[in-house]
Scaffold this motif. Sequence first.
Motif, PDB file in Angstrom:
ATOM      1  N   GLU A   1      15.178  13.012   0.659  1.00  0.00           N
ATOM      2  CA  GLU A   1      15.535  11.729   1.306  1.00  0.00           C
ATOM      3  C   GLU A   1      14.427  11.681   2.000  1.00  0.00           C
ATOM      4  OE1 GLU A   1      20.532  11.118   1.812  1.00  0.00           O
ATOM      5  OE2 GLU A   1      19.314  11.818   3.631  1.00  0.00           O
ATOM      6  N   VAL A   2      13.699  10.523   2.022  1.00  0.00           N
ATOM      7  CA  VAL A   2      12.361  10.274   2.634  1.00  0.00           C
ATOM      8  C   VAL A   2      12.534   9.116   3.441  1.00  0.00           C
ATOM      9  CG1 VAL A   2       9.984   9.627   2.391  1.00  0.00           C
ATOM     10  CG2 VAL A   2      11.057  10.878   0.203  1.00  0.00           C
ATOM     11  N   VAL A   3      12.548   9.780   4.866  1.00  0.00           N
ATOM     12  CA  VAL A   3      12.760   8.765   6.209  1.00  0.00           C
ATOM     13  C   VAL A   3      11.317   8.429   6.653  1.00  0.00           C
ATOM     14  CG1 VAL A   3      13.803   8.208   8.222  1.00  0.00           C
ATOM     15  CG2 VAL A   3      14.663   9.920   6.578  1.00  0.00           C
ATOM     16  N   VAL A   4      11.051   7.165   6.828  1.00  0.00           N
ATOM     17  CA  VAL A   4       9.738   6.698   7.051  1.00  0.00           C
ATOM     18  C   VAL A   4       9.677   5.917   8.461  1.00  0.00           C
ATOM     19  CG1 VAL A   4       8.964   6.331   4.995  1.00  0.00           C
ATOM     20  CG2 VAL A   4      10.095   4.656   5.852  1.00  0.00           C
ATOM     21  N   ASP A   5       8.610   6.264   9.108  1.00  0.00           N
ATOM     22  CA  ASP A   5       8.420   5.435  10.420  1.00  0.00           C
ATOM     23  C   ASP A   5       7.513   4.284   9.975  1.00  0.00           C
ATOM     24  OD1 ASP A   5       7.731   4.660  12.945  1.00  0.00           O
ATOM     25  OD2 ASP A   5       6.915   6.468  13.591  1.00  0.00           O
ATOM     26  N   THR A   6       7.346   3.372  10.724  1.00  0.00           N
ATOM     27  CA  THR A   6       6.730   2.148  10.498  1.00  0.00           C
ATOM     28  C   THR A   6       5.299   2.239  10.082  1.00  0.00           C
ATOM     29  OG1 THR A   6       8.262   1.104  12.280  1.00  0.00           O
ATOM     30  CG2 THR A   6       6.613  -0.509  11.259  1.00  0.00           C
ATOM     31  N   ASN A   7       4.714   3.331  10.536  1.00  0.00           N
ATOM     32  CA  ASN A   7       3.351   3.384  10.538  1.00  0.00           C
ATOM     33  C   ASN A   7       2.896   4.017   9.250  1.00  0.00           C
ATOM     34  OD1 ASN A   7       3.707   6.311  10.963  1.00  0.00           O
ATOM     35  ND2 ASN A   7       3.544   6.003  12.845  1.00  0.00           N
ATOM     36  N   ALA A   8       4.257   4.553   8.535  1.00  0.00           N
ATOM     37  CA  ALA A   8       3.984   5.133   7.137  1.00  0.00           C
ATOM     38  C   ALA A   8       3.712   4.356   5.991  1.00  0.00           C
ATOM     39  CB  ALA A   8       5.192   5.826   6.704  1.00  0.00           C
ATOM     40  N   PHE A   9       4.112   2.971   6.170  1.00  0.00           N
ATOM     41  CA  PHE A   9       3.730   1.850   5.238  1.00  0.00           C
ATOM     42  C   PHE A   9       3.257   0.597   5.703  1.00  0.00           C
ATOM     43  CE2 PHE A   9       8.152   1.254   6.720  1.00  0.00           C
ATOM     44  CZ  PHE A   9       8.257  -0.023   7.074  1.00  0.00           C
ATOM     45  N   TYR A  10       2.673   0.657   7.124  1.00  0.00           N
ATOM     46  CA  TYR A  10       2.191  -0.478   7.734  1.00  0.00           C
ATOM     47  C   TYR A  10       1.028  -0.939   6.953  1.00  0.00           C
ATOM     48  CZ  TYR A  10      -0.391  -3.399  10.951  1.00  0.00           C
ATOM     49  OH  TYR A  10      -0.974  -4.364  11.500  1.00  0.00           O
ATOM     50  N   THR A  11       0.637  -2.087   6.678  1.00  0.00           N
ATOM     51  CA  THR A  11      -0.694  -2.796   6.305  1.00  0.00           C
ATOM     52  C   THR A  11      -0.846  -3.927   7.286  1.00  0.00           C
ATOM     53  OG1 THR A  11      -1.631  -3.841   4.486  1.00  0.00           O
ATOM     54  CG2 THR A  11       0.849  -4.184   4.741  1.00  0.00           C
ATOM     55  N   ASN A  12      -1.995  -4.270   7.349  1.00  0.00           N
ATOM     56  CA  ASN A  12      -2.661  -5.269   8.055  1.00  0.00           C
ATOM     57  C   ASN A  12      -2.539  -6.693   7.192  1.00  0.00           C
ATOM     58  OD1 ASN A  12      -3.797  -4.406  10.612  1.00  0.00           O
ATOM     59  ND2 ASN A  12      -5.386  -3.353   9.240  1.00  0.00           N
ATOM     60  N   ASP A  13      -2.149  -6.591   5.838  1.00  0.00           N
ATOM     61  CA  ASP A  13      -1.988  -7.472   5.078  1.00  0.00           C
ATOM     62  C   ASP A  13      -0.806  -8.198   5.090  1.00  0.00           C
ATOM     63  OD1 ASP A  13      -1.924  -9.325   2.841  1.00  0.00           O
ATOM     64  OD2 ASP A  13      -2.673  -8.033   1.534  1.00  0.00           O
ATOM     65  N   VAL A  14      -0.534  -9.311   5.827  1.00  0.00           N
ATOM     66  CA  VAL A  14       0.480  -9.907   6.176  1.00  0.00           C
ATOM     67  C   VAL A  14       1.460 -10.614   5.108  1.00  0.00           C
ATOM     68  CG1 VAL A  14       0.040 -10.632   8.644  1.00  0.00           C
ATOM     69  CG2 VAL A  14      -0.683 -12.300   6.793  1.00  0.00           C
TER      70      VAL A  14
END
Length: 408
Positions: free
Chosen positions: A11-24
């Motif tokens: 079960e992969v639990v992610v923090d926001t910075n794990a998938f964050y991108t500057n591309d809105v």
Amino acid sequence: MANSSHETTFEVVVDTNAFYTNDVSLIGAEGFSATWRECNTFGTVSLVVPEVVRGERLYQLFAVAEKSIENAHKNFETIGKVTGTRPHGIPTTDDIKRALEVRFDQWLTEHHGQVAPVPFGTIDWKRLVNDALWRTAPFVPPSSDEKDSEKGFRDCLILETLKDLARKDRKGKIAFISNDRVLRTAALACCNSGVLAAYEDLGGLSSYLKLVQERLSQEFIKEITALAPTIFFIPGQKETLFYKANVLAQIKERFILPHFVEMPITRTKVQIFNVEAERTQVLPTNFERRISKDVYRWTTPVRHIQLLKNIKPGTLLTGGFLEQLRITLVAAIWDAQVVPTGELKANLVDLELIEEQFSDAWGLKRKFGFTEQTDAAAAVSVAPAVTYGTTAAPMTVPAELPSFERYF
């Protein structure tokens, strides 16, 4: 050596910075999605997004939209004054929130994920308040210029969500993905190692799953994944591959050419920006594949950032920017051979350009380590996979580097 499905089920639990991108235009980074597909190829994984992480990502995108709405209202007012009409059509903040929630849930569905709610009923609120007062991890003491601030409540809710998930029965383990070293350490401290593993980025989990597919022992996997980053780079250690292969010099020679702007009438190219300072960040090393019995291929992304000073501020072609950041991301591809003496012998295979981008330096300078006292020298540091909202974490070097001699 056979491996059980338990070793590749997470079960992969992610923090926001794990998938964050500057591309809105995106909920999550394209690199995250690509690595997620890799993980699905080599293991059985399910995505879990803590409720507070979902909320934070929604707010990040909402803040951008809200600012655009403010600008739109100003522009519409101007149009109304000029034309004598009252333009309509700007969405409300509630419209924006609903649209963002739909977009996020669509992204989550595409990744076959689910949201883990905050376990309000099981949280020891008295202890939480005490931890906040005494800055017990994941709460952190304020920096020198933030004397009375407190950070960590959001992280604490993520930690409580992890603890709640860890108490439930499952097949396999939890993999927590976060580039926040304090939060990762706190998660490992409060959850049994047989239940939870923590990685700086999703590539760390992908590396583990690929190595398991090579039918290697858990002990070997643990040792080689700990050693590989230190073979490539340790700050100031000239015997590491980064220095021996002159990786930074090669990156500059091959990918960071002088930046010129073409004049619209004369078509001549002129240099408008000078390099004022430079920084280099070595990102997490990830395993790619096994080349032969004793040779393992790795990839280490290297990010080089130049602070560019506008020497012709009156030139419209620069967009009016006085300073720009030139960010070049290059993949260093290298092999590590396990020799009979138990050591890893490293060899640089190639360098590949991942991306290059130019952006206004305002608001990003501090993120990449540029301050008023910044030295022009190109300082090299170890950095998290994503540096949004964080500072570069120091590398942990084993007191004694492991030997692989017993595997021969």
